[in-house]
Design a protein around this motif. Structure first.
Motif, PDB file in Angstrom:
ATOM      1  N   TYR A 197       0.823  -1.210   0.000  1.00 13.08           N
ATOM      2  CA  TYR A 197       0.000   0.000   0.000  1.00 13.08           C
ATOM      3  C   TYR A 197       0.860   1.266   0.000  1.00 13.08           C
ATOM      4  N   VAL A 198       0.293   2.348  -0.532  1.00 15.32           N
ATOM      5  CA  VAL A 198       0.954   3.648  -0.447  1.00 15.32           C
ATOM      6  C   VAL A 198       0.930   4.112   0.998  1.00 15.32           C
ATOM      7  N   LEU A 222       6.434  -1.175  -6.117  1.00 18.85           N
ATOM      8  CA  LEU A 222       5.155  -0.595  -6.518  1.00 18.85           C
ATOM      9  C   LEU A 222       4.267  -0.450  -5.291  1.00 18.85           C
ATOM     10  N   THR A 223       3.604   0.686  -5.176  1.00 26.54           N
ATOM     11  CA  THR A 223       2.648   0.899  -4.088  1.00 26.54           C
ATOM     12  C   THR A 223       1.313   1.322  -4.683  1.00 26.54           C
ATOM     13  N   ALA A 224       0.225   0.929  -4.017  1.00 23.18           N
ATOM     14  CA  ALA A 224      -1.118   1.208  -4.533  1.00 23.18           C
ATOM     15  C   ALA A 224      -2.078   1.395  -3.369  1.00 23.18           C
ATOM     16  N   THR A 225      -3.223   1.978  -3.643  1.00 23.43           N
ATOM     17  CA  THR A 225      -4.260   2.156  -2.621  1.00 23.43           C
ATOM     18  C   THR A 225      -5.213   0.975  -2.572  1.00 23.43           C
ATOM     19  N   ASP A 226      -5.062   0.058  -3.515  1.00 21.19           N
ATOM     20  CA  ASP A 226      -6.051  -0.982  -3.756  1.00 21.19           C
ATOM     21  C   ASP A 226      -5.396  -2.353  -3.679  1.00 21.19           C
ATOM     22  N   VAL A 229      -5.163  -4.292  -6.946  1.00 19.88           N
ATOM     23  CA  VAL A 229      -4.054  -3.876  -7.810  1.00 19.88           C
ATOM     24  C   VAL A 229      -2.759  -4.541  -7.343  1.00 19.88           C
ATOM     25  N   ILE A 230      -2.543  -4.564  -6.035  1.00 18.01           N
ATOM     26  CA  ILE A 230      -1.345  -5.212  -5.486  1.00 18.01           C
ATOM     27  C   ILE A 230      -1.294  -6.673  -5.908  1.00 18.01           C
ATOM     28  N   TYR A 233      -0.244  -7.291  -9.614  1.00 12.40           N
ATOM     29  CA  TYR A 233       1.172  -7.180  -9.944  1.00 12.40           C
ATOM     30  C   TYR A 233       2.017  -8.261  -9.281  1.00 12.40           C
TER      31      TYR A 233
END
Length: 324
Positions: A197-198, A222-226, A229-230, A233
Protein backbone atom coordinates in the motif's frame (compact mmCIF):
# COMPACT_ATOMS: atom_id res chain seq x y z
CA UNK A 1 -33.41 38.34 14.41
CA UNK A 2 -34.52 35.80 11.80
CA UNK A 3 -33.31 32.28 11.14
CA UNK A 4 -32.85 33.23 7.49
CA UNK A 5 -30.44 36.01 8.49
CA UNK A 6 -28.34 33.54 10.48
CA UNK A 7 -28.19 31.17 7.49
CA UNK A 8 -27.10 34.03 5.24
CA UNK A 9 -24.45 35.09 7.74
CA UNK A 10 -22.95 31.61 8.04
CA UNK A 11 -23.02 31.03 4.28
CA UNK A 12 -21.04 34.24 3.69
CA UNK A 13 -18.49 33.28 6.35
CA UNK A 14 -18.11 29.82 4.80
CA UNK A 15 -17.75 31.30 1.29
CA UNK A 16 -14.63 33.34 2.12
CA UNK A 17 -16.77 36.51 2.43
CA UNK A 18 -17.87 36.17 -1.19
CA UNK A 19 -21.53 37.20 -1.19
CA UNK A 20 -22.04 36.08 -4.79
CA UNK A 21 -20.82 32.57 -3.95
CA UNK A 22 -23.02 32.51 -0.83
CA UNK A 23 -26.05 33.56 -2.89
CA UNK A 24 -25.42 30.77 -5.42
CA UNK A 25 -25.01 28.30 -2.58
CA UNK A 26 -28.37 29.31 -1.09
CA UNK A 27 -30.18 29.84 -4.41
CA UNK A 28 -31.00 33.44 -3.57
CA UNK A 29 -29.94 36.96 -4.66
CA UNK A 30 -26.77 38.80 -3.70
CA UNK A 31 -28.63 42.07 -2.82
CA UNK A 32 -30.99 40.11 -0.59
CA UNK A 33 -28.12 38.64 1.43
CA UNK A 34 -26.37 42.02 1.74
CA UNK A 35 -29.58 43.67 2.94
CA UNK A 36 -30.33 41.01 5.57
CA UNK A 37 -26.79 41.10 6.96
CA UNK A 38 -26.96 44.88 7.32
CA UNK A 39 -30.34 44.61 9.07
CA UNK A 40 -28.85 42.03 11.44
CA UNK A 41 -25.88 44.29 12.21
CA UNK A 42 -28.25 47.19 12.91
CA UNK A 43 -30.35 45.06 15.24
CA UNK A 44 -27.31 43.77 17.15
CA UNK A 45 -25.61 47.17 17.22
CA UNK A 46 -22.22 45.85 16.05
CA UNK A 47 -20.40 45.32 12.78
CA UNK A 48 -19.99 41.69 11.87
CA UNK A 49 -17.88 42.38 8.77
CA UNK A 50 -15.35 45.03 7.83
CA UNK A 51 -15.92 46.46 4.37
CA UNK A 52 -13.77 47.86 1.60
CA UNK A 53 -16.18 49.70 -0.65
CA UNK A 54 -18.94 47.22 -1.46
CA UNK A 55 -16.77 44.21 -0.70
CA UNK A 56 -16.48 42.42 2.63
CA UNK A 57 -12.82 42.43 3.65
CA UNK A 58 -12.68 40.65 7.03
CA UNK A 59 -14.67 39.46 10.02
CA UNK A 60 -14.63 41.68 13.10
CA UNK A 61 -13.84 40.27 16.57
CA UNK A 62 -17.54 40.66 17.42
CA UNK A 63 -18.39 38.90 14.17
CA UNK A 64 -16.20 35.92 15.02
CA UNK A 65 -17.94 35.51 18.37
CA UNK A 66 -21.38 35.84 16.77
CA UNK A 67 -20.63 33.39 13.92
CA UNK A 68 -19.42 30.80 16.44
CA UNK A 69 -22.78 31.04 18.20
CA UNK A 70 -24.67 30.97 14.90
CA UNK A 71 -23.05 27.65 13.98
CA UNK A 72 -24.31 26.14 17.24
CA UNK A 73 -27.79 27.60 16.78
CA UNK A 74 -28.13 26.19 13.27
CA UNK A 75 -26.83 22.82 14.46
CA UNK A 76 -29.54 22.87 17.13
CA UNK A 77 -32.17 23.74 14.53
CA UNK A 78 -31.07 20.76 12.44
CA UNK A 79 -31.17 18.57 15.56
CA UNK A 80 -34.76 19.66 16.25
CA UNK A 81 -35.78 18.66 12.74
CA UNK A 82 -33.92 15.37 13.11
CA UNK A 83 -35.63 14.63 16.41
CA UNK A 84 -39.03 15.22 14.83
CA UNK A 85 -38.19 12.99 11.86
CA UNK A 86 -37.15 10.21 14.24
CA UNK A 87 -40.85 9.92 15.14
CA UNK A 88 -42.54 10.92 11.90
CA UNK A 89 -40.41 8.75 9.59
CA UNK A 90 -38.11 6.49 11.66
CA UNK A 91 -37.25 3.99 8.91
CA UNK A 92 -36.51 6.48 6.14
CA UNK A 93 -33.64 8.84 5.59
CA UNK A 94 -30.07 8.68 4.37
CA UNK A 95 -26.78 7.27 5.62
CA UNK A 96 -23.49 8.41 4.10
CA UNK A 97 -20.18 6.66 4.71
CA UNK A 98 -16.62 7.61 3.75
CA UNK A 99 -14.12 4.78 3.73
CA UNK A 100 -11.15 3.18 1.98
CA UNK A 101 -11.18 0.61 -0.79
CA UNK A 102 -10.22 -2.18 1.63
CA UNK A 103 -13.25 -1.55 3.84
CA UNK A 104 -15.64 -1.02 0.91
CA UNK A 105 -14.47 -4.11 -0.96
CA UNK A 106 -13.74 -6.68 1.76
CA UNK A 107 -15.51 -5.72 5.01
CA UNK A 108 -18.64 -3.72 4.31
CA UNK A 109 -20.55 -5.86 1.72
CA UNK A 110 -22.20 -8.23 4.27
CA UNK A 111 -22.87 -5.29 6.60
CA UNK A 112 -24.53 -3.29 3.82
CA UNK A 113 -26.58 -6.30 2.75
CA UNK A 114 -27.86 -6.90 6.30
CA UNK A 115 -28.56 -3.19 6.78
CA UNK A 116 -30.54 -2.93 3.54
CA UNK A 117 -32.76 -5.84 4.58
CA UNK A 118 -33.57 -4.02 7.83
CA UNK A 119 -33.92 -0.50 6.42
CA UNK A 120 -34.88 -0.60 2.72
CA UNK A 121 -36.15 2.98 2.97
CA UNK A 122 -32.76 4.43 3.95
CA UNK A 123 -30.69 5.75 1.05
CA UNK A 124 -27.03 4.70 1.29
CA UNK A 125 -24.12 6.70 -0.06
CA UNK A 126 -20.52 5.47 0.00
CA UNK A 127 -17.51 7.67 -0.69
CA UNK A 128 -13.98 6.34 -1.08
CA UNK A 129 -10.80 8.23 -0.31
CA UNK A 130 -7.61 8.20 1.70
CA UNK A 131 -7.87 8.28 5.51
CA UNK A 132 -7.25 12.04 5.75
CA UNK A 133 -9.94 12.81 3.17
CA UNK A 134 -12.31 10.42 4.93
CA UNK A 135 -11.82 12.10 8.30
CA UNK A 136 -12.19 15.56 6.78
CA UNK A 137 -15.51 14.56 5.18
CA UNK A 138 -16.86 13.39 8.53
CA UNK A 139 -15.50 16.39 10.43
CA UNK A 140 -17.08 18.84 7.96
CA UNK A 141 -20.45 17.05 7.98
CA UNK A 142 -20.19 15.96 4.35
CA UNK A 143 -20.76 12.35 5.49
CA UNK A 144 -22.18 10.72 8.61
CA UNK A 145 -19.50 8.11 9.31
CA UNK A 146 -15.79 7.78 8.60
CA UNK A 147 -14.34 4.26 8.61
CA UNK A 148 -10.57 3.95 8.38
CA UNK A 149 -7.45 2.61 10.04
CA UNK A 150 -5.05 5.56 9.85
CA UNK A 151 -5.16 9.35 10.28
CA UNK A 152 -8.55 9.46 11.99
CA UNK A 153 -6.91 10.15 15.36
CA UNK A 154 -5.71 13.50 14.00
CA UNK A 155 -9.29 14.80 14.02
CA UNK A 156 -10.04 15.41 17.69
CA UNK A 157 -13.54 16.70 16.93
CA UNK A 158 -14.68 13.20 15.91
CA UNK A 159 -16.01 10.54 18.25
CA UNK A 160 -13.71 7.63 17.34
CA UNK A 161 -14.68 4.07 18.27
CA UNK A 162 -12.58 0.91 17.76
CA UNK A 163 -14.35 -1.68 15.61
CA UNK A 164 -11.99 -4.57 14.94
CA UNK A 165 -8.31 -5.40 14.66
CA UNK A 166 -6.46 -7.07 11.82
CA UNK A 167 -3.05 -7.99 10.55
CA UNK A 168 -1.34 -8.68 7.26
CA UNK A 169 -0.65 -11.51 4.86
CA UNK A 170 2.36 -11.99 2.62
CA UNK A 171 1.14 -13.06 -0.81
CA UNK A 172 3.27 -14.69 -3.50
CA UNK A 173 2.78 -16.93 -6.50
CA UNK A 174 2.38 -20.48 -5.22
CA UNK A 175 5.72 -22.26 -5.10
CA UNK A 176 7.66 -19.10 -4.23
CA UNK A 177 10.74 -19.73 -2.00
CA UNK A 178 9.13 -17.85 0.92
CA UNK A 179 6.34 -20.43 0.99
CA UNK A 180 8.89 -23.14 1.81
CA UNK A 181 10.36 -21.38 4.86
CA UNK A 182 9.56 -22.86 8.26
CA UNK A 183 9.68 -19.48 9.98
CA UNK A 184 9.14 -16.26 8.04
CA UNK A 185 11.29 -13.29 9.13
CA UNK A 186 11.48 -9.63 8.17
CA UNK A 187 15.02 -10.22 6.96
CA UNK A 188 13.95 -12.95 4.54
CA UNK A 189 11.01 -10.85 3.36
CA UNK A 190 13.26 -7.83 2.72
CA UNK A 191 15.36 -9.87 0.28
CA UNK A 192 12.57 -9.64 -2.30
CA UNK A 193 11.01 -6.65 -4.10
CA UNK A 194 7.80 -5.65 -2.33
CA UNK A 195 4.41 -4.54 -3.63
CA UNK A 196 2.18 -2.96 -0.97
CA UNK A 197 0.00 0.00 0.00
CA UNK A 198 0.95 3.65 -0.45
CA UNK A 199 1.87 5.53 2.71
CA UNK A 200 -1.19 6.56 4.72
CA UNK A 201 -3.30 3.56 3.71
CA UNK A 202 -4.16 0.33 5.51
CA UNK A 203 -1.53 0.35 8.24
CA UNK A 204 1.40 1.16 5.94
CA UNK A 205 3.06 3.32 8.63
CA UNK A 206 3.32 0.33 10.99
CA UNK A 207 4.84 -1.79 8.26
CA UNK A 208 7.57 0.80 7.58
CA UNK A 209 8.33 1.19 11.29
CA UNK A 210 8.93 -2.52 11.77
CA UNK A 211 11.41 -2.70 8.89
CA UNK A 212 13.19 0.42 10.17
CA UNK A 213 13.49 -1.02 13.69
CA UNK A 214 15.46 -3.93 12.23
CA UNK A 215 17.63 -1.66 10.10
CA UNK A 216 16.05 -2.97 6.90
CA UNK A 217 15.26 -0.95 3.76
CA UNK A 218 13.31 -3.25 1.43
CA UNK A 219 12.82 -2.30 -2.20
CA UNK A 220 9.25 -1.07 -2.66
CA UNK A 221 8.83 -1.61 -6.38
CA UNK A 222 5.15 -0.60 -6.52
CA UNK A 223 2.65 0.90 -4.09
CA UNK A 224 -1.12 1.21 -4.53
CA UNK A 225 -4.26 2.16 -2.62
CA UNK A 226 -6.05 -0.98 -3.76
CA UNK A 227 -5.33 -4.58 -2.65
CA UNK A 228 -6.68 -5.90 -5.95
CA UNK A 229 -4.05 -3.88 -7.81
CA UNK A 230 -1.35 -5.21 -5.49
CA UNK A 231 -2.45 -8.80 -6.13
CA UNK A 232 -2.48 -8.20 -9.91
CA UNK A 233 1.17 -7.18 -9.94
CA UNK A 234 2.21 -9.99 -7.62
CA UNK A 235 0.66 -12.39 -10.14
CA UNK A 236 2.79 -10.75 -12.83
CA UNK A 237 5.91 -11.52 -10.80
CA UNK A 238 6.76 -7.92 -9.96
CA UNK A 239 7.38 -8.71 -6.30
CA UNK A 240 6.07 -10.09 -3.03
CA UNK A 241 2.81 -8.54 -1.81
CA UNK A 242 1.93 -7.31 1.67
CA UNK A 243 -1.81 -6.81 2.06
CA UNK A 244 -4.45 -6.78 4.79
CA UNK A 245 -5.21 -10.42 5.57
CA UNK A 246 -8.92 -9.84 4.92
CA UNK A 247 -8.06 -8.95 1.31
CA UNK A 248 -6.89 -12.47 0.48
CA UNK A 249 -9.53 -15.02 -0.52
CA UNK A 250 -8.37 -18.57 -1.26
CA UNK A 251 -11.44 -19.26 -3.42
CA UNK A 252 -10.82 -16.20 -5.61
CA UNK A 253 -7.05 -15.77 -5.48
CA UNK A 254 -6.36 -19.31 -6.67
CA UNK A 255 -3.00 -18.54 -8.32
CA UNK A 256 -1.60 -16.92 -5.17
CA UNK A 257 -0.61 -18.32 -1.80
CA UNK A 258 -0.62 -16.42 1.49
CA UNK A 259 1.58 -16.49 4.57
CA UNK A 260 0.41 -15.17 7.94
CA UNK A 261 2.43 -12.08 8.90
CA UNK A 262 1.02 -11.50 12.38
CA UNK A 263 4.39 -12.46 13.90
CA UNK A 264 6.13 -9.78 11.84
CA UNK A 265 3.91 -6.74 12.35
CA UNK A 266 1.73 -5.45 15.22
CA UNK A 267 -1.99 -5.52 14.58
CA UNK A 268 -3.89 -2.47 13.34
CA UNK A 269 -7.27 -1.21 14.53
CA UNK A 270 -10.02 0.04 12.24
CA UNK A 271 -12.24 2.73 13.73
CA UNK A 272 -15.57 4.36 12.98
CA UNK A 273 -15.92 8.08 13.66
CA UNK A 274 -18.58 10.78 13.52
CA UNK A 275 -19.19 14.33 14.72
CA UNK A 276 -20.47 14.62 18.31
CA UNK A 277 -23.29 16.86 17.00
CA UNK A 278 -24.57 14.22 14.56
CA UNK A 279 -28.13 13.24 15.43
CA UNK A 280 -28.14 9.45 15.54
CA UNK A 281 -31.29 7.81 14.22
CA UNK A 282 -32.14 4.23 15.11
CA UNK A 283 -30.72 3.13 11.78
CA UNK A 284 -27.37 4.81 12.59
CA UNK A 285 -27.12 2.77 15.78
CA UNK A 286 -28.07 -0.39 13.89
CA UNK A 287 -25.43 0.16 11.23
CA UNK A 288 -22.77 0.61 13.91
CA UNK A 289 -23.92 -2.56 15.66
CA UNK A 290 -23.83 -4.55 12.42
CA UNK A 291 -20.31 -3.31 11.72
CA UNK A 292 -19.00 -3.85 15.27
CA UNK A 293 -21.30 -5.87 17.53
CA UNK A 294 -19.61 -4.73 20.74
CA UNK A 295 -20.67 -1.13 20.00
CA UNK A 296 -24.13 -1.19 21.52
CA UNK A 297 -26.40 1.83 21.66
CA UNK A 298 -25.41 2.36 25.31
CA UNK A 299 -21.70 2.22 24.44
CA UNK A 300 -22.09 4.66 21.55
CA UNK A 301 -24.07 7.11 23.73
CA UNK A 302 -21.41 6.88 26.44
CA UNK A 303 -18.70 7.62 23.85
CA UNK A 304 -20.59 10.72 22.69
CA UNK A 305 -21.05 11.88 26.29
CA UNK A 306 -17.34 11.44 27.13
CA UNK A 307 -15.64 14.78 27.76
CA UNK A 308 -12.13 13.76 26.67
CA UNK A 309 -10.23 11.23 24.57
CA UNK A 310 -8.83 9.76 27.80
CA UNK A 311 -12.33 9.13 29.14
CA UNK A 312 -13.29 7.55 25.83
CA UNK A 313 -10.21 5.32 25.86
CA UNK A 314 -11.14 4.06 29.31
CA UNK A 315 -14.62 3.26 28.05
CA UNK A 316 -13.18 1.03 25.32
CA UNK A 317 -10.32 -0.40 27.38
CA UNK A 318 -11.97 -3.71 28.26
CA UNK A 319 -13.92 -4.25 25.05
CA UNK A 320 -13.01 -7.42 23.16
CA UNK A 321 -12.58 -6.56 19.51
CA UNK A 322 -13.18 -9.04 16.72
CA UNK A 323 -10.15 -10.01 14.62
CA UNK A 324 -10.53 -10.02 10.83
Amino acid sequence: MKLQQLKFLLAVAQSDLNITAAAERLFTSQPGISKQIRLLEEELGVRIFERSGRQLSSITPAGKAIIGRVEKVLDDVDAIRDAARQFSSPDNGSLSIATTHTQARYVLPPVIKAFRSLYPGVQLQMHQGNPVQISEMAASGAVDFAIATEATADFGNLVMMPCYYWNRAIITPCGHPLQKMKSLTLESLAEYPIVTYVFGFTGRAQLDREFKKRGLAPQMVLTATDADVIKTYVKLGLGVGIVARMAFDEEIDTTLCALDASNLFPHSITRLGFRPSLFLYNYHYEFIRLFARHLTRETVDAAVAATSEQERDLLFKDLKLTEL
